[in-house]
Design an enzyme around this catalytic site. Structure first.
Site, PDB file in Angstrom:
ATOM      1  N   PHE A 100       0.939  -1.215  -0.236  1.00  0.00           N
ATOM      2  CA  PHE A 100      -0.075   0.128  -0.139  1.00  0.00           C
ATOM      3  C   PHE A 100       1.147   1.294   0.126  1.00  0.00           C
ATOM      4  CE2 PHE A 100      -4.199  -1.612   2.050  1.00  0.00           C
ATOM      5  CZ  PHE A 100      -4.434  -2.778   1.010  1.00  0.00           C
TER       6      PHE A 100
ATOM      7  N   HIS B 119      -1.735 -10.588   8.446  1.00  0.00           N
ATOM      8  CA  HIS B 119      -0.466 -11.329   8.092  1.00  0.00           C
ATOM      9  C   HIS B 119      -0.295 -12.729   8.879  1.00  0.00           C
ATOM     10  CE1 HIS B 119       3.689 -11.833   7.336  1.00  0.00           C
ATOM     11  NE2 HIS B 119       4.183 -11.800   8.630  1.00  0.00           N
TER      12      HIS B 119
ATOM     13  N   GLY C 153       6.925 -10.583   6.410  1.00  0.00           N
ATOM     14  CA  GLY C 153       7.112 -10.735   5.077  1.00  0.00           C
ATOM     15  C   GLY C 153       6.788 -12.048   4.566  1.00  0.00           C
ATOM     16  N   TRP C 154       7.769 -12.439   3.704  1.00  0.00           N
ATOM     17  CA  TRP C 154       7.283 -13.877   2.656  1.00  0.00           C
ATOM     18  C   TRP C 154       7.266 -14.854   3.755  1.00  0.00           C
ATOM     19  CZ3 TRP C 154       5.560 -12.322  -1.498  1.00  0.00           C
ATOM     20  CH2 TRP C 154       5.426 -13.312  -2.792  1.00  0.00           C
TER      21      TRP C 154
ATOM     22  N   PRO D  97       6.025 -16.617   6.403  1.00  0.00           N
ATOM     23  CA  PRO D  97       6.487 -16.371   7.746  1.00  0.00           C
ATOM     24  C   PRO D  97       6.705 -18.070   8.593  1.00  0.00           C
ATOM     25  CG  PRO D  97       4.355 -15.338   7.722  1.00  0.00           C
ATOM     26  CD  PRO D  97       4.833 -15.656   6.177  1.00  0.00           C
ATOM     27  N   GLN D  98       5.655 -18.851   8.177  1.00  0.00           N
ATOM     28  CA  GLN D  98       5.769 -20.008   8.934  1.00  0.00           C
ATOM     29  C   GLN D  98       7.181 -21.128   8.535  1.00  0.00           C
ATOM     30  OE1 GLN D  98       3.796 -19.459   6.281  1.00  0.00           O
ATOM     31  NE2 GLN D  98       3.774 -21.176   5.104  1.00  0.00           N
TER      32      GLN D  98
ATOM     33  N   LYS E  42      10.979 -12.543  -0.962  1.00  0.00           N
ATOM     34  CA  LYS E  42      10.937 -13.628  -1.842  1.00  0.00           C
ATOM     35  C   LYS E  42      12.422 -14.099  -2.133  1.00  0.00           C
ATOM     36  CE  LYS E  42       8.896 -15.382  -5.998  1.00  0.00           C
ATOM     37  NZ  LYS E  42      10.168 -16.129  -6.428  1.00  0.00           N
TER      38      LYS E  42
ATOM     39  N   ASN F  97       9.789 -26.779  -4.130  1.00  0.00           N
ATOM     40  CA  ASN F  97      10.486 -25.744  -3.606  1.00  0.00           C
ATOM     41  C   ASN F  97      12.005 -26.276  -3.263  1.00  0.00           C
ATOM     42  OD1 ASN F  97       8.278 -24.142  -2.976  1.00  0.00           O
ATOM     43  ND2 ASN F  97       7.793 -25.099  -1.076  1.00  0.00           N
TER      44      ASN F  97
HETATM   45  O1  0FX Z   1      -0.883 -15.014   0.358  1.00  0.00           O
HETATM   46  P1  0FX Z   1       0.180 -15.880   1.005  1.00  0.00           P
HETATM   47  O2  0FX Z   1      -0.411 -17.111   1.958  1.00  0.00           O
HETATM   48  O3  0FX Z   1       1.069 -14.926   1.636  1.00  0.00           O
HETATM   49  C1  0FX Z   1       2.286 -14.376   1.200  1.00  0.00           C
HETATM   50  C2  0FX Z   1       3.143 -13.850   2.359  1.00  0.00           C
HETATM   51  O4  0FX Z   1       3.657 -15.031   2.861  1.00  0.00           O
HETATM   52  C3  0FX Z   1       2.470 -13.061   3.282  1.00  0.00           C
HETATM   53  O5  0FX Z   1       3.455 -12.496   4.195  1.00  0.00           O
HETATM   54  C4  0FX Z   1       1.882 -11.667   2.614  1.00  0.00           C
HETATM   55  N1  0FX Z   1       1.191 -10.753   3.297  1.00  0.00           N
HETATM   56  C5  0FX Z   1       1.096 -12.099   1.275  1.00  0.00           C
HETATM   57  C6  0FX Z   1       0.590 -10.845   0.563  1.00  0.00           C
HETATM   58  O6  0FX Z   1       1.608 -13.096   0.557  1.00  0.00           O
HETATM   59  O7  0FX Z   1       1.137 -16.719  -0.175  1.00  0.00           O
HETATM   60  P2  0FX Z   1       0.649 -17.563  -1.293  1.00  0.00           P
HETATM   61  O8  0FX Z   1      -0.559 -17.914  -1.432  1.00  0.00           O
HETATM   62  O9  0FX Z   1       1.537 -17.204  -2.378  1.00  0.00           O
HETATM   63  O10 0FX Z   1       1.366 -19.117  -0.861  1.00  0.00           O
HETATM   64  C7  0FX Z   1       0.906 -19.921   0.375  1.00  0.00           C
HETATM   65  C8  0FX Z   1       1.884 -20.996   0.832  1.00  0.00           C
HETATM   66  O11 0FX Z   1       2.242 -21.703   0.120  1.00  0.00           O
HETATM   67  C9  0FX Z   1       3.105 -20.258   1.449  1.00  0.00           C
HETATM   68  O12 0FX Z   1       2.953 -19.822   2.743  1.00  0.00           O
HETATM   69  C10 0FX Z   1       4.092 -21.097   1.282  1.00  0.00           C
HETATM   70  C11 0FX Z   1       3.436 -22.151   0.031  1.00  0.00           C
HETATM   71  N2  0FX Z   1       4.125 -21.917  -1.222  1.00  0.00           N
HETATM   72  C12 0FX Z   1       3.840 -21.169  -2.190  1.00  0.00           C
HETATM   73  C13 0FX Z   1       4.224 -20.988  -3.475  1.00  0.00           C
HETATM   74  C14 0FX Z   1       3.755 -19.963  -4.580  1.00  0.00           C
HETATM   75  C15 0FX Z   1       5.293 -22.592  -1.386  1.00  0.00           C
HETATM   76  O13 0FX Z   1       5.764 -23.203  -0.556  1.00  0.00           O
HETATM   77  N3  0FX Z   1       6.024 -22.593  -2.716  1.00  0.00           N
HETATM   78  C16 0FX Z   1       5.456 -21.532  -3.783  1.00  0.00           C
HETATM   79  O14 0FX Z   1       6.200 -21.604  -4.627  1.00  0.00           O
END
Ligand code: 0FX
Length: 232
Positions: A69, A83, A92-93, A95-96, A177, A211
């Site tokens: 934002f 978050h 950030g990216w 967290p878990q 990232k 990954n």
């Molecule tokens: O939307 P989101 O759950 O969260 C991410 C950030 O972690 C968060 O801090 C930030 N506020 C948000 C805007 O973006 O991420 P996601 O839907 O891209 O991925 C969900 C989970 O999937 C992630 O925690 C880990 C896993 N993942 C995702 C991708 C794309 C992987 O392990 N490898 C990947 O390549």
């Protein structure tokens, strides 16, 4: 008073959560950012949010919106972020992933947005205990469940601005990232305690995501993940 909320999200879980909020409370619109890939959700360029949008809403909530934002938006309307981490640890990216590796607290934080990533004053947060056999995938499931519960419980107070937000006790740390991409590459000559390798692979195991990898002698990436099973 008629309070209108805009939820901006790029995440399918968060989209259903926003729809649930609208069913329960009404007056919640949903949009995705320029990077979102959700079906049938209107798109908004967060960096260029028009005055007309700002005037329409008195609260904008980011629930996993991947675009930051800008200053003019956070100065014009109250902006809140949901978050999937326990601020200020591992802002950030993903967290878990980093909590599994460094053992720091994991959870969900709802906070005011300032100009830095996952940095503003904390409205409410919930810690999630992770086990030695959690993977990123199983931890994420727990976090999404807690995130839903916490937001449903707090939405009315947040919308009505009936909370006291507090400054995090420290700056904590931030992962981008590129940090995640960096830990995905396994150096086969790396030496260390087995526990560290186990934790790293747990942290990089998330459903079908490719990954962790190493480079084979033929120069090809070989992806790997773990399967863990707790005895009954
Ligand atoms: O939307 P989101 O759950 O969260 C991410 C950030 O972690 C968060 O801090 C930030 N506020 C948000 C805007 O973006 O991420 P996601 O839907 O891209 O991925 C969900 C989970 O999937 C992630 O925690 C880990 C896993 N993942 C995702 C991708 C794309 C992987 O392990 N490898 C990947 O390549």
């Amino acid at each position: 008073m008629n309070r209108k909320t805009l939820v901006i999200t790029d995440n399918t879980y968060a989209k259903s959560l926003a729809e649930e909020l609208n069913t329960l409370f009404g007056d919640v619109d949903i949009a995705q950012s320029q990077t979102g890939q959700l079906k049938e959700v209107s798109r908004i360029d967060v960096s260029q949010v028009a005055r007309s949008v700002i005037e329409k809403y008195d609260l904008v909530i980011s629930i996993h919106c991947k675009q930051m934002f800008p200053k003019h938006l956070i100065e014009s309307v109250r902006c809140i972020n949901v978050h999937p981490g326990f601020n200020p640890y591992n802002r950030g990216w993903y967290p878990q992933v980093f909590s599994i590796i460094d053992g720091s607290a994991s959870g969900v934080t709802i906070h005011e947005i300032d100009e830095l990533i996952d940095h503003g004053k904390i409205i409410v947060q919930k810690k999630i205990e992770l086990t030695e056999w959690d993977t990123s995938g199983s931890a994420y499931k727990k976090i999404m469940k807690a995130e839903r519960q916490l937001l449903l419980e707090w939405f009315q107070r947040i919308r009505d601005e009936e909370y006291v937000a507090s400054t995090p006790h420290s700056e904590g740390n931030l992962n981008l990232k590129k940090d995640f991409d960096g830990i995905c590459k396994i150096q086969l000559d790396e030496i260390g305690p087995f526990r560290c390798f186990l934790d790293r692979l747990r942290a990089l195991t998330h459903q079908n995501h490719r990954n962790a990898y190493f480079i084979s002698k033929t120069g090809k990436k070989v992806f790997l993940s773990l399967q863990l099973e707790l005895e009954e």
